[in-house]
Every structure is written in C-alpha cells, then in structure tokens.
Design an enzyme around this catalytic site. Structure first.
Site, PDB file in Angstrom:
ATOM      1  N   VAL A   1       0.856  -1.187   0.000  1.00 34.65           N
ATOM      2  CA  VAL A   1       0.000   0.000   0.000  1.00 34.65           C
ATOM      3  C   VAL A   1       0.891   1.235   0.000  1.00 34.65           C
ATOM      4  O   VAL A   1       1.792   1.358   0.834  1.00 34.65           O
ATOM      5  CB  VAL A   1      -0.925   0.020   1.243  1.00 34.65           C
ATOM      6  CG1 VAL A   1      -1.676   1.350   1.331  1.00 34.65           C
ATOM      7  CG2 VAL A   1      -1.919  -1.138   1.188  1.00 34.65           C
TER       8      VAL A   1
ATOM      9  N   ALA B   1       4.517   4.170   2.734  1.00 39.45           N
ATOM     10  CA  ALA B   1       4.046   2.897   2.178  1.00 39.45           C
ATOM     11  C   ALA B   1       4.274   1.796   3.203  1.00 39.45           C
ATOM     12  O   ALA B   1       4.954   1.996   4.206  1.00 39.45           O
ATOM     13  CB  ALA B   1       4.795   2.565   0.893  1.00 39.45           C
ATOM     14  N   LYS B   2       3.712   0.671   2.960  1.00 38.01           N
ATOM     15  CA  LYS B   2       3.995  -0.519   3.767  1.00 38.01           C
ATOM     16  C   LYS B   2       3.589  -1.726   2.948  1.00 38.01           C
ATOM     17  O   LYS B   2       2.783  -1.614   2.019  1.00 38.01           O
ATOM     18  CB  LYS B   2       3.193  -0.497   5.076  1.00 38.01           C
ATOM     19  CG  LYS B   2       3.841  -1.270   6.185  1.00 38.01           C
ATOM     20  CD  LYS B   2       4.976  -0.483   6.811  1.00 38.01           C
ATOM     21  CE  LYS B   2       5.634  -1.221   7.949  1.00 38.01           C
ATOM     22  NZ  LYS B   2       6.552  -0.336   8.692  1.00 38.01           N
ATOM     23  N   GLY B   3       4.144  -2.877   3.291  1.00 33.28           N
ATOM     24  CA  GLY B   3       3.760  -4.097   2.583  1.00 33.28           C
ATOM     25  C   GLY B   3       3.861  -5.275   3.519  1.00 33.28           C
ATOM     26  O   GLY B   3       4.336  -5.147   4.650  1.00 33.28           O
TER      27      GLY B   3
END
Ligand code: NAD
Length: 464
Positions: free
Chosen positions: A107, A152-154
């Site tokens: 995201v 962001a992050k994942g």
C-alpha cells in the site's frame, strides 16, 4: 504449477487535493480483474481483526490532527485515503513438495512529498487493513522527520517462524517479482519490518537486479553493508528510540539517561537494539519479553548476554539469574521507561491504567490505542509517539538511499551524528508544538506531519 498471479492494482485518489477517484483498475498480469469500489478504507473496520483495529486507530489519530488543523474536506479525503493498493496471490513450493498460495500486499498511502517508503512485514495476522494503517503512519513519520519520502507498507500473510530459510527465500523472491510493478529507487523503496531482516532485503535487491540485468541497490534499504547497505542501519531504529528517551527524560523528568530504569517488550530488530543501547548507556533494563516469554532481574539484565542466549536457544526464558515475567506484569512494572517494541494494540483501555512507567516509548508502530492514550494522559504518563520514537530507522534508510544514489558511503560517525540531529530536531518540534497548542505529544506530532503533507499536496495541485 507456476500459476499466473492475480494482482489487483487500485488507484484511489491522487496526491492532490480532492483528487479522489473510485475503483480505477490498472492493467493486471493475470488478465482482467474487477477491483472493488474504493471508499475511504477503514470507514467500517471490523472490531475483530487486529488490522482493522490498527486502521481505526490510525484514522482516529489523523482525524484528531485534521480537526486541530481545521483541514478542509477535500484535503481530509485526500490524506485519509490510501493512494494505491496492490494485492497479490502467488504460489511457493514448500520443502515437502507441496505448493502453497500466499497473499501479499503493498500500500502506498501518499506520495506528495516523495517516493513511497516503508517496510515489509511477514506475519500470520498481516492483512490489508494492517498494511493500510502502517502505510499511513509511514507518511506522517517521513514528514515529521523531514525526509523526502511518502508513506508505504507491505507484507505477506505467513508465519516465517514455521518456514525454512529456503521457503522464506522462495517466497521473498516471488513476492519481490510481484512487487516490481511498484517498487524501484525512484518510486517505492521497501525496508525490513516484523519478520523480515537484512537478508530478506538482500534477496529482494538480487531479484530486482537479476530482472533488470544490473545491480539496483537503491530498490531497498536495510540491506547488508556488503551489498550497499548503510553503516548504522541495523541499530538505527533502536538508536533513535534511545535518543528520544534521553531527550524526553531530560526535558520532562529532568533526569539523565543513565539514571533511568527500563522495561522492554519485544527483542527483535527494534527491541534488542534498544535494550542493548540502553544497557550500554548505563540504563538498568530490568525486564524484557518476546513472543516466547520474558525475563526479569531487579538489579538489571545483562542484555549482551541475553542476545547471545537468544541466538543459541531461540528464547529468553531460562536465562541464568533471571525470573520469568509475562507482558501483563511487564506493562505494570514500576520503572521510569516502558519501551513497546513488538506489535500494535498492546496498551488498550483495559490495561492502560496499570502502566506505572513515567515515559512510554513507542518503538513499535501503533502499540497504544486511542482509548488508552486518554488514560495514559490522565495518569501523567509521557508518551513518545511512534512516528517520532521509531523514526531512526527511516532516517538512516534515507541516508542509505542517498548513499546508493551517490555511490559514496559515509562513516558511522557521520551517520550517527546526522541521525541524532534529525530525530532530536523533530523531537524538539513535537514538544514545542505540544506546549504551544496545549495538546499531547501524539497530536502535536501528527499535526506537524499532516500539515507538511497537506502543504505539499496543495502546492502540487490537482492533476490533471
Ligand atoms: P521483529 O520481528 O524483528 O521483532 C518483533 C519482536 O516482537 C520479536 O522479538 C517478537 O518475539 C516480539 N513479539 C511478538 N509478539 C509479541 C508478544 N505478544 N509479546 C512480546 N513480544 C512479542 O520486528 P521489528 O522490526 O523489531 O518491529 C517491531 C515493531 O517496530 C513493529 O511495530 C515495527 O513496525 C516497528 N518498527 C520497526 C522498524 C525496523 O527498522 N525494523 C522501524 C520502525 C518501526
């Protein structure tokens, strides 16, 4: 059985004011797929999922800052929504010959201030809502410490503790391949988070480099130094936690760092480095817990010994000279500083009243719920908010990215000096804003960060 994958790439709003679109579906690798309509994520979070709880907390913190800043409705919608969300499902061959399909996410919450930046998490409870929350916090963190990145992050829903190194490598290389529609040194730069580490970043860097045909070190940060990582990155988050504790102890309690006692939840990337660096600075660290249990010693723990014990035994429990302790008791210890360096949602309205520490340092992201914040505030507990407290990692990640772009590497002394300056500048701004506006440090931190991102979005304007 290398099935085609089904990424769903959803663009939900641009970086500019009021630019929210709904359900724009980008081309997919596995054919055409309908994407769900995108409302503002997390508007109706399920109370059952930890990820939904984290997203509700992130949204509540944003709303409080937006109210404080009196943001207009268009800007609120823009900053509250995730800009892009990618979900992938991909097969990995396990050691026993079976094929298992994993689900992964990336995201990008907001890229108004620069390329997207944020870690990758491997954990059984990782889901899209959790990644959305963590991505939003990254946007505010990067803005607060003034590094030119968006958030962001994942993550992948998996249990790395139950997987072999070969299985984790296979999962990582395939996930990196799926993420290549988004990641790159100019667009989106992952880093380690819960369940991932420097080795994970090395595999991602190698996978992307193999596909491009030349080394691409700047695609990830938190790599090993031998392949373009930065001096100081491994300990950077913990080092930043220690600097912010030192600053808060001096500013709010009037005591030097060496005079405090501490307890630490979590003994991974962040918790281990924080406990070790606190110990090194003369702090009496009396308790540490991790997922397997915890240890307590009133006279202070030998943290370097515990690190070796953990490496050999895989647990803290049973370390000579220590007594066992669980999280419930750790949270209630009569120490100066309680460091939370594990997961979200640890201090809630149900247990916040038991916290006796004078400073609560959020090494983890989102460890304190908004309800708990109110209780802690009433009880006079000074909370060093996560987007400040654990920002040392992204600060040195930024330094790593700059060094990769320049192919010019800095000494540990330069890196540590610049880290200290960056995080203490942000800390001073937070305490000063809190005092000036009569708000708690979390709201002050979010107000500064949201204001900076709103300014960037407004300056860039609406596209097209
Ligand atoms: P990690 O996987 O290296 O360590 C997590 C630690 O938490 C482990 O020691 C684990 O045993 C412990 N833990 C898990 N559940 C627990 C429980 N119920 N009770 C006690 N301990 C428990 O992860 P990490 O990278 O250290 O991340 C920890 C937190 O810090 C996360 O919130 C992460 O998002 C945040 N963070 C990490 C970085 C970084 O550079 N790695 C940077 C900023 C923020």
């Amino acid at each position: 059985m290398n099935k085609p994958t089904t990424p769903v790439l959803v663009a939900a709003g641009g970086s500019a004011v009021g630019a929210q679109r709904t359900a724009t579906v980008a081309p997919t690798l596995g054919g055409a797929h309908a994407a769900p309509a995108v409302a503002t994520p997390g508007d109706c979070p399920s109370p059952r999922s930890p990820g939904a709880e984290a997203l509700a907390a992130a949204n509540a913190q944003f709303d409080a800052a937006a109210d404080h800043l009196d943001l207009d409705e268009g800007m609120r919608q823009t900053l509250r929504s995730a800009h892009r969300e990618l979900t992938v499902r991909f097969p990995v061959r396990l050691d026993d010959g079976r094929v298992k399909v994993f689900t992964g996410y990336r995201v990008q919450h907001n890229v108004a201030r620069g390329p997207a930046k944020g870690g990758l998490r491997y954990h059984p409870s990782t889901d899209l809502d959790e990644v959305r929350a963590l991505a939003m916090w990254m946007t505010w963190k990067c803005a607060l410490v003034n590094v030119p990145f968006g958030g962001a992050k994942g993550g992948v829903t998996c249990d790395p503790r139950a997987m072999s190194p070969r299985e984790i490598e296979a999962l990582t290389r395939r996930f990196a391949t799926e993420l290549e529609v988004l990641i790159g040194p100019d667009s989106d730069i992952p880093a380690p988070d819960v369940g991932t580490n420097a080795q994970t970043m090395a595999w991602i860097m190698d996978t992307v480099s193999m596909h491009r045909g030349y080394p691409v070190p700047g695609v990830v940060t938190g790599k090993p130094v031998a392949i373009g990582g930065s001096n100081g990155r491994a300990d950077a988050t913990g080092q930043g936690v220690v600097y912010t504790i030192e600053e808060a102890a001096g500013r709010r309690l009037g005591i030097p760092l060496a005079g405090v006692t501490a307890a630490v939840q979590g003994f991974g990337n962040v918790g281990e480095a924080t406990a070790r660096l606190l110990h090194q600075a003369g702090v009496r660290v009396v308790a540490i817990t991790d997922i397997g249990g915890g240890v307590y010693r009133a006279e202070g723990l030998d943290v370097p010994f515990l690190r070796r014990f953990m490496q050999e035994r895989g647990t803290l429990v049973g370390a000579p000279g220590t007594e066992p302790i669980d999280n419930g008791h750790l949270f209630g210890l009569d120490v100066d500083v309680l460091v939370l360096a594990a997961l979200e949602g640890q201090i809630t309205a149900a247990n916040a009243g038991k916290v006796r520490a004078r400073i609560l340092a959020e090494g983890a992201n989102g460890p304190t719920t908004p309800d708990a914040d109110l209780v802690l505030h009433d009880n006079g507990v000074v909370v060093i908010p996560d987007i400040l407290c654990n920002a040392g990692g992204v600060i040195v990640s930024y330094f790593e990215w700059v060094q990769n772009r320049e192919s010019l590497f800095w000494t540990p002394k330069i890196i540590n000096g610049r880290l200290r300056e960056a995080i203490l500048t942000a800390a001073a701004a937070v305490w000063e804003r809190a005092d000036a506006d009569g708000i708690d440090p979390r709201r002050a931190a979010h107000a500064i960060a949201v204001q900076r991102v709103a300014e960037a979005a407004a300056l860039r304007g609406l596209y097209p």
